[in-house]
Each structure stands twice: as C-alpha cells, then as structure tokens.
Scaffold this motif. Structure first.
Motif, short mmCIF file in Angstrom:
data_model
loop_
_atom_site.label_atom_id
_atom_site.label_comp_id
_atom_site.label_asym_id
_atom_site.label_seq_id
_atom_site.Cartn_x
_atom_site.Cartn_y
_atom_site.Cartn_z
N MET A 1 4.65 -8.10 8.29
CA MET A 1 5.40 -7.97 7.05
C MET A 1 4.88 -8.99 6.03
SD MET A 1 9.49 -8.37 6.45
CE MET A 1 9.60 -10.13 6.44
N PHE A 2 4.84 -8.58 4.77
CA PHE A 2 4.46 -9.51 3.72
C PHE A 2 5.61 -10.47 3.45
CE2 PHE A 2 1.62 -5.95 2.24
CZ PHE A 2 0.43 -6.60 2.51
N ASP A 6 2.46 -14.30 0.52
CA ASP A 6 1.40 -13.28 0.44
C ASP A 6 1.31 -12.63 -0.94
OD1 ASP A 6 0.79 -13.49 3.29
OD2 ASP A 6 2.72 -12.47 3.60
N GLU A 29 -6.62 0.53 7.66
CA GLU A 29 -6.30 -0.63 6.82
C GLU A 29 -5.36 -0.22 5.67
OE1 GLU A 29 -9.10 -2.82 3.75
OE2 GLU A 29 -9.68 -3.34 5.80
N THR A 32 -1.85 0.66 6.97
CA THR A 32 -1.12 -0.58 7.26
C THR A 32 -0.63 -1.22 5.97
OG1 THR A 32 -2.38 -0.94 9.29
CG2 THR A 32 -1.30 -2.87 8.34
N LEU A 33 -1.48 -1.24 4.96
CA LEU A 33 -1.11 -1.79 3.66
C LEU A 33 0.12 -1.06 3.10
CD1 LEU A 33 -1.66 -3.56 1.13
CD2 LEU A 33 -3.24 -1.78 0.37
N LYS A 35 2.41 0.69 4.69
CA LYS A 35 3.60 0.40 5.52
C LYS A 35 4.16 -0.99 5.22
CE LYS A 35 2.83 3.33 9.56
NZ LYS A 35 1.44 3.74 9.75
N LYS A 36 3.27 -1.98 5.11
CA LYS A 36 3.71 -3.35 4.88
C LYS A 36 4.32 -3.53 3.49
CE LYS A 36 1.24 -6.86 6.45
NZ LYS A 36 0.06 -7.72 6.74
N MET A 37 3.80 -2.82 2.49
CA MET A 37 4.38 -2.92 1.14
C MET A 37 5.78 -2.33 1.13
SD MET A 37 1.29 -2.44 -1.64
CE MET A 37 1.10 -0.71 -1.34
N GLU A 39 7.75 -1.93 3.70
CA GLU A 39 8.60 -2.79 4.54
C GLU A 39 9.10 -3.99 3.76
OE1 GLU A 39 8.40 -4.82 8.97
OE2 GLU A 39 6.58 -4.84 7.76
N TYR A 40 8.24 -4.57 2.92
CA TYR A 40 8.68 -5.70 2.09
C TYR A 40 9.89 -5.29 1.25
CZ TYR A 40 9.08 -9.41 -1.29
OH TYR A 40 9.60 -10.43 -2.05
#
Length: 186
Positions: A1-2, A6, A29, A32-33, A35-37, A39-40
C-alpha cells in the motif's frame, strides 16, 4: 500500500511532465500500480485506517503523484446518498475528455491535492459536465458522462497526467472570482 511518504510533492519534475500513454494488456507492474492507487483511496477514506497509517484522505490519485509518468489515475468519489455505493469508482487509463459543458463548476472550499502540502485558497473553475472516455484495467473502453463533483475530481486527476496542478487554474489577481454563472459546489 502507498503511504504519505510515497506521494511525490510539489516541486518534483514528474508532476510537471506530460505522462506517457499506457499499453495493453497491462504489465504486472501496471496492474500492481492500479491496485495500490485504489487501495490508498479506499484506506484513506476510512477514518480509523486513515489515522492508523497517517494518511491524508483523497478522492483521486494519479500515477505521477507516486513517481510514475503514465496516464493512469484512481478515482473514488464517495456516495452522495446513504446507499453506500460510490458516485464514481474506477482506475481511469489513457483518459480523454471528449466533450465538456460551457458552464463551469467550482468547489466552494477550493481544491486540495495530496502532492501539495500548503493550502492554496481560491476557486478552481472547471467544466461542470464532461463526457469522459477511458480504458479500465482490463483494457475495456468506457464512455461516461459526469457532472458536478465527480466531473471536477476527474478533471483534477487528468490535469496531473498533463503536468498541470490545481492552483494553475486559480485567478492570481482575484482568487475568489469565478466566471459568471459558475455553479458553486459544496
């Protein structure tokens, strides 16, 4: 998670660069980017988790804000109604505004940004209604109409992909002056 560490801050050249188009199928990549955005945004909108991880709440996060110069942004506009369904939630990839209203809208509180640590007072006039074309993480093309707050959020995130920050739109001489007939959104 960011985490907040970050998030790229104002002054970093990546925030003023025109982002590159994203190719499909998405690389691992890029998946994942995306998903992580998102999720933030999900975690930042939960008051307890937001506090636990020391986040600032957000409704949008563009790839350049995490140091990746690609045309991708996560948008999560919370529900306006009590049904709990977000007003708009998706990762928008290679977004293009295909049409926009003549009428402007602006947030009464002004805009903020996870990448801008200082408060920049003033109205940020944006088109009140837009038609947006974008691809999702599966490469599917969507064409949707947005108005008011969701339209403003998407325009803010698309600006990030073009190297523009919200305060670039504020009238420098009269920050609280907006074009005539601007719809003020609270």
């Amino acid at each position: 998670m960011f985490l907040m560490k970050d998030i790229v801050r104002d002054g970093d050249p990546v925030l003023r660069k025109r982002a590159a188009k994203v190719n499909f199928p998405l690389s691992d990549e890029d998946q994942t980017l995306a998903k992580k955005m998102m999720e933030y945004l999900e975690v930042s909108q939960d008051p307890e988790l937001c506090k636990k991880y020391g986040l600032r709440a957000g409704v949008g996060l563009a790839a350049p804000q995490v140091g990746v110069s690609k045309q991708m942004a996560a948008v999560l506009v919370p529900a306006a109604e009590e049904d709990g369904k977000p007003e708009f939630k998706d990762v928008i990839i290679n977004p293009v505004i295909v049409s926009e209203s003549v009428q402007y809208g602006a947030l009464t509180e002004g805009e903020g940004c996870l990448s801008v640590d200082k408060d920049v007072p003033g109205y940020v006039p944006r088109h009140d209604r837009i038609t947006l074309r974008y691809q999702d993480t599966d490469g599917e093309t969507h064409k949707i109409r947005l108005k008011n707050y969701p339209a403003i959020v998407c325009q803010h995130e698309i600006d990030h992909l073009h190297g523009v920050l919200f305060y670039d739109h504020i009238n420098k001489k009269q920050p609280f002056e907006a074009p005539a007939d601007t719809i003020m959104i609270s």
